[in-house]
Scaffold this motif. Structure first.
Motif, PDB file in Angstrom:
ATOM      1  N   ASP A 181       0.839  -1.202   0.000  1.00 25.21           N
ATOM      2  CA  ASP A 181       0.000   0.000   0.000  1.00 25.21           C
ATOM      3  C   ASP A 181       0.868   1.244   0.000  1.00 25.21           C
ATOM      4  N   LEU A 182       1.950   1.192   0.759  1.00 19.34           N
ATOM      5  CA  LEU A 182       2.867   2.313   0.884  1.00 19.34           C
ATOM      6  C   LEU A 182       4.274   1.746   0.917  1.00 19.34           C
ATOM      7  N   SER A 183       5.202   2.413   0.258  1.00 19.16           N
ATOM      8  CA  SER A 183       6.595   1.973   0.334  1.00 19.16           C
ATOM      9  C   SER A 183       7.511   3.186   0.370  1.00 19.16           C
ATOM     10  N   ILE A 184       8.654   2.987   0.979  1.00 10.58           N
ATOM     11  CA  ILE A 184       9.701   4.001   0.991  1.00 10.58           C
ATOM     12  C   ILE A 184      10.848   3.416   0.194  1.00 10.58           C
ATOM     13  N   VAL A 185      11.218   4.120  -0.881  1.00  7.02           N
ATOM     14  CA  VAL A 185      12.251   3.619  -1.787  1.00  7.02           C
ATOM     15  C   VAL A 185      13.390   4.627  -1.919  1.00  7.02           C
ATOM     16  N   ARG A 186      14.487   4.122  -2.405  1.00  4.16           N
ATOM     17  CA  ARG A 186      15.672   4.938  -2.673  1.00  4.16           C
ATOM     18  C   ARG A 186      15.325   5.946  -3.775  1.00  4.16           C
TER      19      ARG A 186
END
Length: 183
Positions: A81-86
């Motif tokens: 649903d939500l992600s934190i990516v580089r």
């Protein structure tokens, strides 16, 4: 309004190479099978709110994404649903991210996806070496409750449960209120 339907799964399953066009929203490829999870209003409102609050605290090295597929294999590309990516991996034309670029995957529990979010997704994300997993559920007052898990020994272990306020240092310092969404 008609309920969208998924195409019949081929005998050897779907892969990223043979997916049909025009799949319904919120369709994921999990172990060769297409899975669809319609969202309730609470789910959407919490997702939007968390995304905005997180963006306000996100360093330039990271990007907050909503419902973007992460490639585990040709047969699995779940969509947290939500992600934190580089930030270096971000591309406006990308539809599939590498697990190596994902620091956090979050799932907001919906009645239709509860078993998959609690049982299947943590195993899949841990196998992809994603360091942090948030499982977000609805509290009795409609405020989200965030269960923060860290990967250790190939599996996720609960680090803490956040009620009323999400305060953590992983993957960067975060301090946001966890309040009931507003209509």
């Amino acid at each position: 309004m008609s309920t969208p339907t998924l195409p019949i799964t081929p005998e050897d399953g779907w892969t990223l190479d043979n997916l049909p066009d025009n799949l319904p929203k919120h369709t994921e490829l999990i172990r060769g099978v297409l899975v669809m999870s319609p969202q309730k209003t609470w789910h959407m409102a919490v997702l939007d709110s968390l995304r905005v609050l997180l963006r306000s605290q996100t360093p330039n090295d990271y990007v907050i994404l909503r419902e973007m597929a992460v490639k585990r294999s040709l047969r699995s590309a779940p969509e947290p649903d939500l992600s934190i990516v580089r930030a270096a991996a971000f591309d406006w034309d990308k539809s599939l991210y590498s697990p190596d670029d994902v620091f956090l995957a979050a799932e907001i529990i919906s009645p239709e996806s509860e078993e998959r979010d609690r049982e299947d997704k943590p195993l899949i994300y841990a196998a992809m070496n994603i360091p942090t997993f948030w499982l977000i559920e609805r509290g009795p007052d409609l405020a989200p409750i965030v269960h923060e898990h860290h990967r250790f020994g190939g599996v996720y272990q609960l680090k803490r449960t956040h009620i009323g306020r999400l305060k953590t240092e992983v993957p960067f310092p975060i301090d946001i209120p966890l309040e009931a969404p507003k209509p």
